[in-house]
Design a protein around this motif. Structure first.
Motif, mmCIF file in Angstrom:
data_model
loop_
_atom_site.group_PDB
_atom_site.id
_atom_site.type_symbol
_atom_site.label_atom_id
_atom_site.label_comp_id
_atom_site.label_asym_id
_atom_site.label_seq_id
_atom_site.Cartn_x
_atom_site.Cartn_y
_atom_site.Cartn_z
ATOM 1 N N ALA A 86 0.834 -1.251 0.164
ATOM 2 C CA ALA A 86 -0.129 0.076 -0.015
ATOM 3 C C ALA A 86 0.723 1.140 -0.153
ATOM 4 N N ASP A 87 1.983 1.163 0.619
ATOM 5 C CA ASP A 87 2.679 2.266 0.857
ATOM 6 C C ASP A 87 3.412 2.654 -0.451
ATOM 7 N N SER A 88 4.044 1.581 -1.261
ATOM 8 C CA SER A 88 4.574 1.990 -2.524
ATOM 9 C C SER A 88 3.479 2.387 -3.613
ATOM 10 N N THR A 89 2.256 1.680 -3.636
ATOM 11 C CA THR A 89 1.287 2.099 -4.497
ATOM 12 C C THR A 89 0.790 3.500 -4.185
ATOM 13 N N ALA A 90 0.626 3.908 -3.034
ATOM 14 C CA ALA A 90 0.356 5.432 -2.581
ATOM 15 C C ALA A 90 1.191 6.396 -3.211
ATOM 16 N N GLU A 91 2.610 6.102 -3.079
ATOM 17 C CA GLU A 91 3.403 6.804 -3.754
ATOM 18 C C GLU A 91 3.523 6.935 -5.081
ATOM 19 N N THR A 92 3.169 5.976 -5.617
ATOM 20 C CA THR A 92 3.008 6.132 -7.356
ATOM 21 C C THR A 92 1.802 6.922 -7.497
ATOM 22 N N ILE A 93 0.549 6.792 -6.743
ATOM 23 C CA ILE A 93 -0.565 7.404 -6.888
ATOM 24 C C ILE A 93 -0.237 8.986 -7.000
ATOM 25 N N ARG A 94 0.477 9.290 -6.065
ATOM 26 C CA ARG A 94 0.849 10.896 -6.137
ATOM 27 C C ARG A 94 1.924 11.254 -6.946
ATOM 28 N N SER A 95 2.942 10.302 -7.578
ATOM 29 C CA SER A 95 3.530 10.802 -8.649
ATOM 30 C C SER A 95 2.922 10.790 -9.781
ATOM 31 N N CYS A 96 1.827 10.040 -9.947
ATOM 32 C CA CYS A 96 1.251 10.048 -11.308
ATOM 33 C C CYS A 96 -0.044 11.237 -11.390
ATOM 34 N N GLY A 97 0.227 12.122 -10.264
ATOM 35 C CA GLY A 97 -1.134 13.267 -10.222
ATOM 36 C C GLY A 97 -2.306 12.897 -9.617
ATOM 37 N N GLY A 98 -2.535 11.793 -8.870
ATOM 38 C CA GLY A 98 -3.677 11.558 -7.920
ATOM 39 C C GLY A 98 -3.152 12.202 -6.774
ATOM 40 N N THR A 99 -4.093 11.723 -5.609
ATOM 41 C CA THR A 99 -4.215 12.227 -4.105
ATOM 42 C C THR A 99 -4.289 11.322 -3.432
ATOM 43 N N VAL A 100 -3.800 11.163 -2.142
ATOM 44 C CA VAL A 100 -3.725 10.283 -1.014
ATOM 45 C C VAL A 100 -4.392 10.969 -0.244
ATOM 46 N N ALA A 101 -5.689 10.584 0.159
ATOM 47 C CA ALA A 101 -6.214 11.359 1.070
ATOM 48 C C ALA A 101 -6.040 10.963 2.601
ATOM 49 N N VAL A 102 -6.318 9.672 2.715
ATOM 50 C CA VAL A 102 -6.245 9.049 3.987
ATOM 51 C C VAL A 102 -5.207 7.882 3.903
ATOM 52 N N GLY A 103 -4.413 7.664 4.930
ATOM 53 C CA GLY A 103 -3.471 6.597 5.080
ATOM 54 C C GLY A 103 -2.271 6.740 4.165
ATOM 55 N N PRO A 104 -1.403 5.546 3.830
ATOM 56 C CA PRO A 104 -1.778 4.213 4.229
ATOM 57 C C PRO A 104 -2.006 4.028 6.044
ATOM 58 N N LEU A 105 -2.944 3.404 6.317
ATOM 59 C CA LEU A 105 -3.163 2.961 7.803
ATOM 60 C C LEU A 105 -3.190 1.406 7.917
ATOM 61 N N ASP A 106 -2.828 0.997 9.094
ATOM 62 C CA ASP A 106 -3.176 -0.494 9.480
ATOM 63 C C ASP A 106 -4.634 -0.420 9.888
ATOM 64 N N ALA A 107 -5.235 -1.475 9.386
ATOM 65 C CA ALA A 107 -6.745 -1.934 9.615
ATOM 66 C C ALA A 107 -7.076 -2.875 10.841
ATOM 67 N N GLY A 108 -6.331 -2.591 12.055
ATOM 68 C CA GLY A 108 -6.591 -3.718 13.064
ATOM 69 C C GLY A 108 -5.926 -5.064 12.754
ATOM 70 N N GLY A 109 -4.913 -5.394 11.906
ATOM 71 C CA GLY A 109 -4.560 -6.732 11.446
ATOM 72 C C GLY A 109 -5.129 -6.961 10.280
ATOM 73 N N GLU A 110 -6.197 -6.474 9.847
ATOM 74 C CA GLU A 110 -6.827 -7.165 8.600
ATOM 75 C C GLU A 110 -5.942 -6.848 7.355
#
Length: 267
Positions: A86-110
Motif C-alpha cells: 500500500a505504501d509503494s502504491t500510494a507513492e505511485t498515485i501521488r507521482s502520477c497526479g493523484g491524491t492520497v487523502a487518508v493513509g496508508p493505515l493499518d486496519a486492525g491486523g486485517e
C-alpha cells in the motif's frame, strides 16, 4: 449458493477486491440492503468507527461503516483495488497526479488501507490484504460483480490507472463507430474493470466516480423494490454492455447499479 473459487483467494494487484459504503445511519442502511439483497451482518474492525461486514451464506461480500455525526461527507460506494504494498502504491498515485487523502493505515491486523483519488477526482481505495482478503463470494445475486469509472473521458485517467496498477486498456469494439467512449481495463488479458467517458453528461452533483455493480436475478424487479424500500431509480432498467442494468440509490443517496447478467458474460 456456493463460494466462488476466484473470490476465495487473494486478488492480484490492480484487481477490484472490495466495496464499502460510508453512511450516516448504519441501522437503516443495513435494513435496506437486507431487504434488497438478503445480506446479514457481522461486526468488522472498529478503529475508524462503527463498521459491519455484509454476508451472504456466511461469506463476506461488502462493508458498511457509519460516519461520525459531525462529518457531512458524501454518501457513496467506494471501490478498493488490491495491492501487495500500500505504501509503494500510494507513492505511485501521488507521482502520477493523484491524491492520497487518508493513509496508508493499518486496519486492525486485517490489512493496510488508503483512500485516494485520481487526477480528475474520482475516489477509490487501495487494500493490502492480511487477514481480510476482500470479497469472498461472487457471481450470485447480491454480490458485487463489476466496477466502472464514470468520468469525463477515458484518455487521461486511463493512463493514470495503467501506470498505477498495470492495467491495459482495450477499446470497446463499437466505440469508434458509435462515438462511444468506453475502455475495458485488463490484467493479464482478463477484464477487471472499465472506464466510461460521458463528457458533459457527467452528473454535476457527483463528478467522476467509481460505480459498483451488484448482480440481481431481475433488474426490473430490483429497481421496483428499490423504490418500495425508499431508494430512487436514477436510470430505469435498460440493456447495457454487461446485461440488463438499472442505476439506483439507497435511501441516503448512495448510487449503485444492479445488473441482470446475460448467460456467458464474463464480467
Amino acid at each position: 449458493m456456493t463460494e466462488a473459487p476466484e473470490a476465495a483467494r487473494r486478488r492480484p494487484p490492480g484487481t477490484p477486491c472490495w466495496s464499502s459504503l460510508m453512511v450516516h445511519g448504519l441501522g437503516t442502511t443495513e435494513a435496506f440492503y437486507t431487504d434488497l439483497f438478503g445480506w446479514e451482518y457481522e461486526p468488522g474492525p472498529q478503529p475508524f468507527g462503527p463498521y459491519v461486514r455484509a454476508l451472504l451464506d456466511g461469506h463476506e461480500v461488502t462493508g458498511i461503516g457509519e460516519m461520525p455525526p459531525d462529518r457531512l461527507l458524501p454518501v457513496a460506494w467506494t471501490t478498493y483495488f488490491a495491492t501487495d504494498d500500500a505504501d509503494s502504491t500510494a507513492e505511485t498515485i501521488r507521482s502520477c497526479g493523484g491524491t492520497v487523502a487518508v493513509g496508508p493505515l493499518d486496519a486492525g491486523g486485517e490489512g493496510r488501507v488508503a483512500i485516494c483519488s485520481d487526477p480528475l477526482g474520482a475516489i477509490f481505495g487501495i487494500w493490502q490484504a492480511e487477514e481480510h482478503i476482500g470479497t469472498r463470494l461472487s457471481g450470485v445475486p447480491g454480490t458485487p460483480v463489476w466496477s466502472e469509472l464514470v468520468t469525463q473521458d477515458t484518455s487521461t485517467v486511463g493512463k493514470f490507472y495503467a501506470h498505477v496498477f498495470g492495467h491495459e486498456a482495450e477499446t470497446h469494439a463499437t466505440a469508434a463507430a458509435a462515438d462511444f467512449d468506453y475502455v475495458t481495463l485488463l490484467l493479464d488479458g482478463r477484464p477487471v474493470a472499465a472506464v466510461h467517458g460521458v463528457g458533459r453528461s457527467l452528473p454535476h452533483d457527483r463528478g467522476p466516480h467509481w460505480m459498483t455493480y451488484f448482480q440481481v436475478e431481475d433488474a426490473d424487479m430490483a429497481a421496483a423494490r428499490v423504490r418500495r424500500l425508499g431508494g430512487r431509480v436514477v436510470q430505469p432498467p435498460r440493456e447495457g454492455l454487461t446485461g440488463r442494468v438499472a442505476t439506483v440509490t439507497d435511501p441516503e443517496g448512495a448510487v449503485f447499479t444492479v445488473v441482470e447478467r446475460r448467460p456467458g458474460n464474463g464480467r
